[in-house]
Design a protein around this motif. Structure first.
Motif, PDB file in Angstrom:
ATOM      1  N   ASN A  34      59.604  82.974  63.686  1.00 37.05           N
ATOM      2  CA  ASN A  34      59.124  83.639  62.477  1.00 37.05           C
ATOM      3  C   ASN A  34      57.764  83.080  62.086  1.00 37.05           C
ATOM      4  O   ASN A  34      57.428  81.954  62.418  1.00 37.05           O
ATOM      5  CB  ASN A  34      60.105  83.431  61.323  1.00 37.05           C
ATOM      6  CG  ASN A  34      61.417  84.132  61.564  1.00 37.05           C
ATOM      7  OD1 ASN A  34      61.432  85.243  62.070  1.00 37.05           O
ATOM      8  ND2 ASN A  34      62.512  83.486  61.215  1.00 37.05           N
ATOM      9  N   LEU A  35      57.018  83.895  61.364  1.00 37.82           N
ATOM     10  CA  LEU A  35      55.707  83.481  60.881  1.00 37.82           C
ATOM     11  C   LEU A  35      55.803  82.894  59.477  1.00 37.82           C
ATOM     12  O   LEU A  35      56.605  83.355  58.667  1.00 37.82           O
ATOM     13  CB  LEU A  35      54.770  84.697  60.801  1.00 37.82           C
ATOM     14  CG  LEU A  35      54.262  85.285  62.095  1.00 37.82           C
ATOM     15  CD1 LEU A  35      53.539  86.600  61.818  1.00 37.82           C
ATOM     16  CD2 LEU A  35      53.336  84.324  62.792  1.00 37.82           C
ATOM     17  N   SER A  39      50.262  82.692  58.212  1.00 41.81           N
ATOM     18  CA  SER A  39      50.132  83.331  59.525  1.00 41.81           C
ATOM     19  C   SER A  39      50.342  84.834  59.421  1.00 41.81           C
ATOM     20  O   SER A  39      49.689  85.611  60.130  1.00 41.81           O
ATOM     21  CB  SER A  39      51.111  82.725  60.522  1.00 41.81           C
ATOM     22  OG  SER A  39      50.809  81.370  60.750  1.00 41.81           O
ATOM     23  N   ILE A  40      51.228  85.255  58.538  1.00 44.45           N
ATOM     24  CA  ILE A  40      51.439  86.695  58.315  1.00 44.45           C
ATOM     25  C   ILE A  40      50.146  87.326  57.825  1.00 44.45           C
ATOM     26  O   ILE A  40      49.749  88.400  58.287  1.00 44.45           O
ATOM     27  CB  ILE A  40      52.582  86.935  57.310  1.00 44.45           C
ATOM     28  CG1 ILE A  40      53.918  86.529  57.940  1.00 44.45           C
ATOM     29  CG2 ILE A  40      52.623  88.388  56.852  1.00 44.45           C
ATOM     30  CD1 ILE A  40      55.080  86.481  56.972  1.00 44.45           C
ATOM     31  N   THR A  51      50.131  93.369  54.596  1.00 45.67           N
ATOM     32  CA  THR A  51      51.302  92.533  54.870  1.00 45.67           C
ATOM     33  C   THR A  51      52.578  93.318  54.603  1.00 45.67           C
ATOM     34  O   THR A  51      53.584  93.093  55.268  1.00 45.67           O
ATOM     35  CB  THR A  51      51.278  91.250  54.018  1.00 45.67           C
ATOM     36  OG1 THR A  51      51.128  91.603  52.643  1.00 45.67           O
ATOM     37  CG2 THR A  51      50.144  90.326  54.440  1.00 45.67           C
ATOM     38  N   LEU A  54      53.270  95.144  57.765  1.00 43.95           N
ATOM     39  CA  LEU A  54      53.670  94.207  58.803  1.00 43.95           C
ATOM     40  C   LEU A  54      55.113  93.740  58.612  1.00 43.95           C
ATOM     41  O   LEU A  54      55.882  93.659  59.568  1.00 43.95           O
ATOM     42  CB  LEU A  54      52.720  93.010  58.797  1.00 43.95           C
ATOM     43  CG  LEU A  54      52.704  92.112  60.015  1.00 43.95           C
ATOM     44  CD1 LEU A  54      52.295  92.869  61.264  1.00 43.95           C
ATOM     45  CD2 LEU A  54      51.755  90.953  59.776  1.00 43.95           C
ATOM     46  N   LEU A  55      55.485  93.454  57.379  1.00 44.29           N
ATOM     47  CA  LEU A  55      56.813  92.912  57.097  1.00 44.29           C
ATOM     48  C   LEU A  55      57.905  93.975  56.936  1.00 44.29           C
ATOM     49  O   LEU A  55      59.039  93.768  57.354  1.00 44.29           O
ATOM     50  CB  LEU A  55      56.775  92.063  55.821  1.00 44.29           C
ATOM     51  CG  LEU A  55      55.968  90.782  55.906  1.00 44.29           C
ATOM     52  CD1 LEU A  55      55.809  90.169  54.517  1.00 44.29           C
ATOM     53  CD2 LEU A  55      56.634  89.799  56.862  1.00 44.29           C
TER      54      LEU A  55
END
Length: 100
Positions: A34-35, A39-40, A51, A54-55
């Motif tokens: 996991n990030l 880093s995300i 984000t 992305l998430l």
């Protein structure tokens, strides 16, 4: 992975743009690690997405602004051609083109 491929980046290129090691990026992309939050953010910036996208796969204003920025590079003819492509795509998806 989909966004990385849309941009034409290899894992190595995406890792470099994210300032992460290729090995770490690979393990994250395959779900083995996991990030952390910072880093995300790096990956989201490198892949030019929010984000949220992305998430969670949720589009927000950042994503819309990125699309608008890309569209602003087109001339009038190119923009109208893209509009036709989008209309046909919506038709193929079964959206009623009268819906707004």
């Amino acid at each position: 992975m989909l966004r990385r491929k849309q941009l034409g980046y290899t894992q190595e290129q995406a890792a470099e743009k994210s300032n992460l090691s290729h090995q770490f990026f690979s393990t994250v992309e395959t779900g083995r690690k996991n990030l952390r939050a910072e880093s995300i953010i790096k990956v989201a910036k490198a892949l030019e997405v929010s984000t949220d996208y992305l998430l969670m796969g949720v589009i927000n204003q950042v994503d819309i602004n990125n699309i608008s920025k890309s569209l602003s590079k087109l001339n009038g003819i190119e923009l109208h051609c893209l509009e036709e492509i989008i209309k046909n795509y919506f038709i193929a998806l079964g959206y009623d083109d009268t819906e707004k």
